[in-house]
Design a protein around this motif. Structure first.
Motif, mmCIF file in Angstrom:
data_model
loop_
_atom_site.group_PDB
_atom_site.id
_atom_site.type_symbol
_atom_site.label_atom_id
_atom_site.label_comp_id
_atom_site.label_asym_id
_atom_site.label_seq_id
_atom_site.Cartn_x
_atom_site.Cartn_y
_atom_site.Cartn_z
ATOM 1 N N MET B 1 0.831 -1.204 0.000
ATOM 2 C CA MET B 1 0.000 0.000 0.000
ATOM 3 C C MET B 1 0.865 1.253 0.000
ATOM 4 S SD MET B 1 -3.458 0.583 1.873
ATOM 5 C CE MET B 1 -4.428 2.049 1.633
ATOM 6 N N SER B 2 1.999 1.150 0.680
ATOM 7 C CA SER B 2 2.884 2.309 0.736
ATOM 8 C C SER B 2 3.375 2.675 -0.656
ATOM 9 C CB SER B 2 4.071 1.995 1.639
ATOM 10 O OG SER B 2 5.072 2.936 1.436
ATOM 11 N N GLY B 4 1.980 2.010 -3.345
ATOM 12 C CA GLY B 4 0.840 2.524 -4.105
ATOM 13 C C GLY B 4 0.714 4.022 -3.952
ATOM 14 N N ILE B 5 0.680 4.488 -2.714
ATOM 15 C CA ILE B 5 0.534 5.924 -2.481
ATOM 16 C C ILE B 5 1.739 6.682 -3.019
ATOM 17 C CG2 ILE B 5 0.368 7.707 -0.719
ATOM 18 C CD1 ILE B 5 -1.409 6.007 0.850
ATOM 19 N N SER B 6 2.919 6.107 -2.839
ATOM 20 C CA SER B 6 4.114 6.784 -3.336
ATOM 21 C C SER B 6 4.041 6.987 -4.841
ATOM 22 C CB SER B 6 5.367 5.970 -3.003
ATOM 23 O OG SER B 6 5.532 5.908 -1.622
ATOM 24 N N SER B 7 3.579 5.941 -5.551
ATOM 25 C CA SER B 7 3.546 6.091 -7.006
ATOM 26 C C SER B 7 2.468 7.087 -7.415
ATOM 27 C CB SER B 7 3.341 4.748 -7.695
ATOM 28 O OG SER B 7 2.012 4.332 -7.554
ATOM 29 N N VAL B 8 1.400 7.175 -6.611
ATOM 30 C CA VAL B 8 0.407 8.220 -6.864
ATOM 31 C C VAL B 8 1.083 9.577 -6.781
ATOM 32 C CG1 VAL B 8 -1.602 9.409 -5.935
ATOM 33 C CG2 VAL B 8 -1.597 6.934 -6.056
ATOM 34 N N LEU B 9 1.884 9.746 -5.727
ATOM 35 C CA LEU B 9 2.547 11.037 -5.533
ATOM 36 C C LEU B 9 3.519 11.328 -6.665
ATOM 37 C CD1 LEU B 9 3.169 11.003 -1.700
ATOM 38 C CD2 LEU B 9 1.349 12.093 -2.985
ATOM 39 N N THR B 10 4.257 10.298 -7.098
ATOM 40 C CA THR B 10 5.195 10.494 -8.198
ATOM 41 C C THR B 10 4.439 10.938 -9.440
ATOM 42 O OG1 THR B 10 6.329 8.608 -7.280
ATOM 43 C CG2 THR B 10 7.150 9.451 -9.371
ATOM 44 N N ASN B 11 3.329 10.253 -9.718
ATOM 45 C CA ASN B 11 2.524 10.623 -10.877
ATOM 46 C C ASN B 11 2.056 12.066 -10.785
ATOM 47 O OD1 ASN B 11 2.595 8.338 -12.366
ATOM 48 N ND2 ASN B 11 0.799 7.414 -11.399
ATOM 49 N N LEU B 12 1.618 12.434 -9.586
ATOM 50 C CA LEU B 12 1.087 13.775 -9.405
ATOM 51 C C LEU B 12 2.127 14.833 -9.705
ATOM 52 C CD1 LEU B 12 -1.076 13.567 -6.214
ATOM 53 C CD2 LEU B 12 -1.790 13.930 -8.560
ATOM 54 N N SER B 13 3.347 14.600 -9.233
ATOM 55 C CA SER B 13 4.336 15.659 -9.371
ATOM 56 C C SER B 13 4.953 15.686 -10.764
ATOM 57 C CB SER B 13 5.419 15.511 -8.306
ATOM 58 O OG SER B 13 5.955 14.220 -8.367
#
Lengths: 416, 416
Positions: B1-2, B4-13
């Motif tokens: 899950m960690s 997962g969220i990290s890759s969300v953040l990478t995508n966002l930035s």
């Protein structure tokens, strides 16, 4: 060779059929939203956004029925579509039309809310979620996940504010809440970067200083880029005297330069929202006064129109998406827990906002002399509530469907 | 899950980095084209289009050098990008700004050129190519291929005309050549469909009648759709009296309805160019007079600006593309044959145009009484040559890279 040419011809005549169909449906729905929204305008509970959500819902139901319950979408809403095409005109127009005097008079208060306030809110949501969720059995979350939850839920939405508050009726509230939403974007970018890059196990005084330094750097550079793009467009138009030849060139240069400032900020990982917002302010203050009369009329209305269409588009999609089968299935597997997590997050967001709106308003009021400039208690309540809105920006953030769990909680929170 | 969220953040930035980079380069180049084109305007041999092609060429060289000779493109020009986004504003604006009186006075001549003329040209190129290429050794071409060559090379280009002829200086020539280009699009669609669907081995009098019937059907339905969309927008705006509330809604409705007419025509395999052209005419004649003064100024300039940006975009790409390594490699393998085929095609196009421009002008002149309305010999020569231009539309047709051979010949023909 024959089949080669034939397939060329087939391509020419049909193009990409699904793209054509979805564009047709979306454009027709946009027209319907504008006409129906206009007809319902007398009704105080309706506006274009709500009409768009309602029409989106109806369309979702129809698509759901025709596809036999497999999908409620026409196409998948990509994050790029939102951040590259829909958001820039909305934020630029907000900067272009903002009442500059009102905005800069409240600048310190806006900065307090947008920077310090968001940080306070972030820490409260982070610690709260950590304490409460650790006691619940909702899967294995580590420190990074809690920080991410804090960052996502402390971000307010600048687009939604524009729909609810009116600049002419409540200028103070509008500039405070919307301004907070814009500055807040810079804070969010800094927080996201910090979470990814910092060594989470060794947080000391220096990492806090670094965080503040990063925020100031990002805020100043993003603002300067926007101001520079605005001034450059003013210089080009004044120096080359475009108006002598054509209004079209002036308008084209303004549109392209504004968009370029946004995309450059994206390229250098700055806060693009902040950049294009200040670009809009500078353009309306300098460039706009150097162009011909017809350019002035054209730019004023075309920026508003583009922003208007982009907003309706987003709300139309939000309506369609509310019926997304996949996400509801996920909620169904553990409805109690989903509602529980959502309520806790909603509560934390409320507490987080309360923890900075009231103290910071008090501090801000101390510095103001005239009573009309002070933020009275009723207005503080409005700011507290208005910041709760999670609209288009949150939806876009949540559409990174990598982590569906967060999507679900966000979704339910929206419907609250 | 960690993670997962990290890759969300990478995508966002980061978003999609390549898309951001190419948009940045393209928008910056568009700005450069406008500024440089403006500075060079005094020079009679330069305009924005030529500047755009030149800048595109330079950029192509730079990209070629930085990528080590593998590519001269920033991104691949898709047919959809052209037909869905760039072409509609150009054709709509042409209809919106066209001098209607001049256009309808020459309507029969335009129809003669666009329908009968294109058919004459098609048959000459088809038979000529069949006779000559069968004697050369250029691979195995069947009847369908020759028909396709005839259809592709008998289509003239409406966009390029706008760049070369001036509506104010030569109104008669402008309306004839541009009008031919628009009507011609309907003929091309009919020809393409005919080639695909007809039984080529049994051509008799009935298939000719069917062809004519198809053309009339397509022409009338496409025109009616455009006229209907224009009238509907006028009705909505007049009936609901949008101006009472906002210019933005009026402008939004006009933009969306015009685009909808184009996309609907695409959806039903009609001639979208014809539809949006007539939609533009009707909107400028009816809708435009029902809106507020500021809507009038805004629409007039924004349609021109969008069309202007789309044109520069296309020519910028044409410049970049001229250096496409892959295509030149193909030419290199048999340079003699490529030049030969191109010259023959160019010759056939010239003969094909001559075969209808002069006789049809003669017929058209018989019907006119005043000498000012007649097409004199010098003007006939101009029409003959102007129709030779193969610009943006041909490039778009050729970008169906399924059959690279045709692309090559088209390319060389362009440079002639």
């Amino acid at each position: 060779m024959s089949s080669g040419i034939s397939s060329v011809l087939t391509n020419l005549s049909t193009s990409d059929h699904t793209v054509v169909v979805s564009i047709n449906i979306f454009v027709a729905l946009l027209c319907a939203c504008i006409v129906i929204g206009h007809l319902l305008e007398e009704n105080r509970w309706m506006n274009e956004s709500i009409t768009a959500i309602a029409i989106g819902l109806c369309t979702g139901v129809i698509i759901l029925l025709t596809t036999g319950g497999t999908s409620s979408h026409i196409f998948v809403f990509s994050e790029d579509l939102f951040f590259i095409y829909l958001l820039p005109p909305i934020i630029f127009n907000a900067g272009f039309q903002v009442k500059k005097k009102q905005f800069f008079r409240n600048f310190t208060t806006i900065m307090l809310f947008g920077a310090v306030g968001t940080l306070v809110s972030f820490f409260i949501i982070f610690f709260g979620a950590k304490k409460i969720f650790e006691k619940m059995d909702i899967g294995d979350l580590d420190l990074g996940d809690y920080l991410a939850i804090g960052a996502i839920f402390s971000a307010t939405d600048s687009v939604c504010t524009l729909q609810v508050l009116n600049q002419d009726e409540t200028p103070l509230l509008y500039s405070l809440v919307f301004g907070e939403g814009v500055v807040n974007d810079a804070t969010s970018v800094v927080l996201f970067n910090a979470i990814q890059n910092f060594d989470l196990t060794h947080i000391n005084i220096w990492s806090v200083v670094e965080l503040i330094g990063n925020f100031l750097y990002l805020f100043i550079i993003s603002t300067l880029l926007g101001v520079f793009a605005g001034l450059l467009s003013a210089y080009i138009i004044k120096k080359l005297y475009f108006g002598r030849h054509s209004t079209d060139r002036e308008v084209a240069i303004m549109i392209l330069m504004a968009y370029l400032s946004y995309m450059l900020a994206e390229l250098f990982d700055l806060s693009a929202i902040l950049t294009v917002f200040f670009c809009g302010i500078v353009m309306s203050h300098y460039t706009w006064h150097n162009v011909t009369e017809s350019s002035r009329v054209t730019t004023k209305h075309i920026f508003a129109t583009l922003s208007f269409i982009a907003e309706i588009f987003i709300f139309l999609y939000v309506g369609m998406d509310a019926l997304d089968i996949e996400k509801w299935k996920l909620v169904q597997t553990s409805p109690g827990k989903s509602v529980g997590v959502s309520s806790i997050l909603l509560g934390l967001v409320l507490v987080g906002r309360a923890a900075f709106v009231f103290p910071l308003s008090y501090i801000s009021n101390l510095a103001k002399k005239s009573t009309t400039e002070k933020i009275d208690f009723k207005q503080q309540i409005t700011i507290w509530w208005a910041g709760l809105m999670r609209g288009a920006v949150s939806v876009a953030l949540a559409y990174n469907q990598v982590n569906v769990y967060i999507v679900c909680t966000l979704h339910i929170q929206e419907s609250n």
